[in-house]
Scaffold this motif. Structure first.
Motif, PDB file in Angstrom:
ATOM      1  N   THR A 234       0.823  -1.207   0.000  1.00 24.65           N
ATOM      2  CA  THR A 234       0.000   0.000   0.000  1.00 24.65           C
ATOM      3  C   THR A 234       0.856   1.256   0.000  1.00 24.65           C
ATOM      4  O   THR A 234       1.778   1.387   0.808  1.00 24.65           O
ATOM      5  CB  THR A 234      -0.906   0.004   1.255  1.00 24.65           C
ATOM      6  OG1 THR A 234      -1.678  -1.195   1.299  1.00 24.65           O
ATOM      7  CG2 THR A 234      -1.843   1.197   1.232  1.00 24.65           C
ATOM      8  N   ASP A 235       0.545   2.186  -0.894  1.00 18.52           N
ATOM      9  CA  ASP A 235       1.184   3.500  -0.869  1.00 18.52           C
ATOM     10  C   ASP A 235       0.509   4.373   0.195  1.00 18.52           C
ATOM     11  O   ASP A 235      -0.698   4.253   0.413  1.00 18.52           O
ATOM     12  CB  ASP A 235       1.042   4.169  -2.236  1.00 18.52           C
ATOM     13  CG  ASP A 235       1.860   3.483  -3.318  1.00 18.52           C
ATOM     14  OD1 ASP A 235       2.980   3.045  -3.013  1.00 18.52           O
ATOM     15  OD2 ASP A 235       1.373   3.385  -4.455  1.00 18.52           O
ATOM     16  N   PRO A 236       1.236   5.254   0.870  1.00 23.53           N
ATOM     17  CA  PRO A 236       2.661   5.547   0.693  1.00 23.53           C
ATOM     18  C   PRO A 236       3.565   4.719   1.588  1.00 23.53           C
ATOM     19  O   PRO A 236       4.778   4.904   1.595  1.00 23.53           O
ATOM     20  CB  PRO A 236       2.740   7.019   1.104  1.00 23.53           C
ATOM     21  CG  PRO A 236       1.721   7.129   2.207  1.00 23.53           C
ATOM     22  CD  PRO A 236       0.588   6.209   1.805  1.00 23.53           C
ATOM     23  N   TYR A 237       2.989   3.772   2.351  1.00 23.56           N
ATOM     24  CA  TYR A 237       3.771   3.050   3.354  1.00 23.56           C
ATOM     25  C   TYR A 237       4.923   2.256   2.747  1.00 23.56           C
ATOM     26  O   TYR A 237       6.038   2.249   3.291  1.00 23.56           O
ATOM     27  CB  TYR A 237       2.863   2.105   4.152  1.00 23.56           C
ATOM     28  CG  TYR A 237       1.694   2.787   4.801  1.00 23.56           C
ATOM     29  CD1 TYR A 237       1.854   3.521   5.965  1.00 23.56           C
ATOM     30  CD2 TYR A 237       0.421   2.705   4.238  1.00 23.56           C
ATOM     31  CE1 TYR A 237       0.783   4.165   6.561  1.00 23.56           C
ATOM     32  CE2 TYR A 237      -0.654   3.348   4.814  1.00 23.56           C
ATOM     33  CZ  TYR A 237      -0.477   4.074   5.972  1.00 23.56           C
ATOM     34  OH  TYR A 237      -1.537   4.714   6.551  1.00 23.56           O
ATOM     35  N   ARG A 238       4.651   1.552   1.650  1.00 22.82           N
ATOM     36  CA  ARG A 238       5.683   0.670   1.099  1.00 22.82           C
ATOM     37  C   ARG A 238       6.924   1.440   0.660  1.00 22.82           C
ATOM     38  O   ARG A 238       8.026   0.893   0.625  1.00 22.82           O
ATOM     39  CB  ARG A 238       5.126  -0.154  -0.060  1.00 22.82           C
ATOM     40  CG  ARG A 238       4.633   0.661  -1.262  1.00 22.82           C
ATOM     41  CD  ARG A 238       4.149  -0.265  -2.352  1.00 22.82           C
ATOM     42  NE  ARG A 238       3.667   0.481  -3.517  1.00 22.82           N
ATOM     43  CZ  ARG A 238       3.438  -0.078  -4.702  1.00 22.82           C
ATOM     44  NH1 ARG A 238       3.646  -1.374  -4.879  1.00 22.82           N
ATOM     45  NH2 ARG A 238       2.997   0.646  -5.718  1.00 22.82           N
ATOM     46  N   ALA A 239       6.769   2.708   0.312  1.00 25.86           N
ATOM     47  CA  ALA A 239       7.905   3.489  -0.168  1.00 25.86           C
ATOM     48  C   ALA A 239       8.922   3.783   0.920  1.00 25.86           C
ATOM     49  O   ALA A 239      10.073   4.113   0.619  1.00 25.86           O
ATOM     50  CB  ALA A 239       7.422   4.792  -0.788  1.00 25.86           C
ATOM     51  N   VAL A 240       8.526   3.690   2.207  1.00 23.58           N
ATOM     52  CA  VAL A 240       9.470   3.976   3.287  1.00 23.58           C
ATOM     53  C   VAL A 240       9.872   2.707   4.031  1.00 23.58           C
ATOM     54  O   VAL A 240      10.396   2.758   5.135  1.00 23.58           O
ATOM     55  CB  VAL A 240       8.898   5.009   4.281  1.00 23.58           C
ATOM     56  CG1 VAL A 240       8.707   6.341   3.591  1.00 23.58           C
ATOM     57  CG2 VAL A 240       7.601   4.523   4.906  1.00 23.58           C
ATOM     58  N   ALA A 241       9.651   1.557   3.435  1.00 25.83           N
ATOM     59  CA  ALA A 241      10.073   0.297   4.039  1.00 25.83           C
ATOM     60  C   ALA A 241      11.592   0.210   4.071  1.00 25.83           C
ATOM     61  O   ALA A 241      12.288   0.799   3.241  1.00 25.83           O
ATOM     62  CB  ALA A 241       9.507  -0.882   3.255  1.00 25.83           C
ATOM     63  N   ALA A 242      12.112  -0.554   5.021  1.00 29.78           N
ATOM     64  CA  ALA A 242      13.564  -0.729   5.111  1.00 29.78           C
ATOM     65  C   ALA A 242      14.123  -1.444   3.888  1.00 29.78           C
ATOM     66  O   ALA A 242      15.222  -1.156   3.429  1.00 29.78           O
ATOM     67  CB  ALA A 242      13.911  -1.505   6.377  1.00 29.78           C
ATOM     68  N   LEU A 243      13.337  -2.387   3.370  1.00 30.02           N
ATOM     69  CA  LEU A 243      13.760  -3.176   2.213  1.00 30.02           C
ATOM     70  C   LEU A 243      12.710  -3.077   1.113  1.00 30.02           C
ATOM     71  O   LEU A 243      11.528  -2.834   1.376  1.00 30.02           O
ATOM     72  CB  LEU A 243      13.937  -4.646   2.603  1.00 30.02           C
ATOM     73  CG  LEU A 243      14.895  -4.952   3.749  1.00 30.02           C
ATOM     74  CD1 LEU A 243      14.754  -6.409   4.178  1.00 30.02           C
ATOM     75  CD2 LEU A 243      16.332  -4.655   3.352  1.00 30.02           C
ATOM     76  N   LEU A 244      13.143  -3.309  -0.125  1.00 29.37           N
ATOM     77  CA  LEU A 244      12.242  -3.372  -1.262  1.00 29.37           C
ATOM     78  C   LEU A 244      12.338  -4.737  -1.915  1.00 29.37           C
ATOM     79  O   LEU A 244      13.435  -5.289  -2.066  1.00 29.37           O
ATOM     80  CB  LEU A 244      12.601  -2.296  -2.299  1.00 29.37           C
ATOM     81  CG  LEU A 244      12.476  -0.839  -1.862  1.00 29.37           C
ATOM     82  CD1 LEU A 244      12.942   0.063  -2.998  1.00 29.37           C
ATOM     83  CD2 LEU A 244      11.054  -0.500  -1.453  1.00 29.37           C
TER      84      LEU A 244
END
Length: 217
Positions: free
Chosen positions: A200-210
């Motif tokens: 879910t945006d915008p949460y996934r954009a600030v994850a520690a890993l991608l």
């Protein structure tokens, strides 16, 4: 499926995939980690052991070990941060993918590199993270992070364009430091929350890993 696991570590993913019936090749350059995988594999039933092949070698030299189109899936999880220049390695991984094959990358998120030290109140490291993808990991090694925009362009250039991506460790990057992980219903809720945030945006954009998934054309 035919799966290549580049840098399999202790073999956690490779063994789970072999148990599910897939043919797995582990490519590992570290003799210590290779020994750990062999030890874990030795404890498995014969039917699983025969589905796993271990090769000592570097993920940057796939052409020396495998022919083009050898694998349906290539996993490269937690490896790129140790590679100073990832593009040649990624091109080599794409070459050993069959048409329609999946290239799965798990990388440190350079666009959120300031989050961990910022939440810990380490302001010098936080400010430095805005200007450089270099960082010191939890075991004290100097490594580097990757930006999603850059990897998206790289994947397109090597013929395995980005299909989808997820954030990993949105809420829990520091939550378990020094503590035992939860169990039972609490663990289920934690995983549900992480899974939802990672999609879910915008949460996934600030994850520690991608977690980026490219598909070979």
């Amino acid at each position: 499926m035919r799966i290549l696991d580049v840098g399999p570590g202790q073999g956690t993913q490779a063994l789970r995939l072999a148990r599910a019936g897939h043919e797995v090749t582990g490519l590992e350059s570290d003799p210590v980690m290779l020994g750990a995988v062999r030890e874990a594999l030795a404890a498995e039933p014969e039917g699983i052991r025969e589905r796993v092949r271990l090769v000592e070698g570097d993920g940057r030299e796939t052409g020396a070990h495998f022919t083009p189109g050898s694998f349906d899936i290539v996993l490269c999880h937690g490896v790129l941060m140790y590679v100073p220049e990832p593009d040649p390695m990624l091109a080599g991984l794409a070459r050993v993918l069959a048409p329609g094959g999946l290239l799965s990358l798990l990388v440190r998120n350079a666009d959120a590199l300031a989050m961990r030290p910022g939440l810990a109140g380490d302001w010098d490291t936080t400010l430095a993270a805005f200007d450089s993808p270099a960082y010191t990991n939890r075991i004290g090694l100097e490594v580097r992070a990757d930006r999603r925009e850059t990897l998206t362009a790289t994947l397109a250039g090597i013929g395995a364009p980005l299909h989808t991506w997820y954030g990993v460790r949105v809420f829990t990057d520091q939550a378990l430091d020094g503590r035992e992980p939860p169990a039972g219903p609490e663990l289920e809720r934690l995983l549900l929350a992480e899974d939802r945030a990672g999609r879910t945006d915008p949460y996934r954009a600030v994850a520690a890993l991608l977690h980026l998934c490219g598909v070979r054309g």
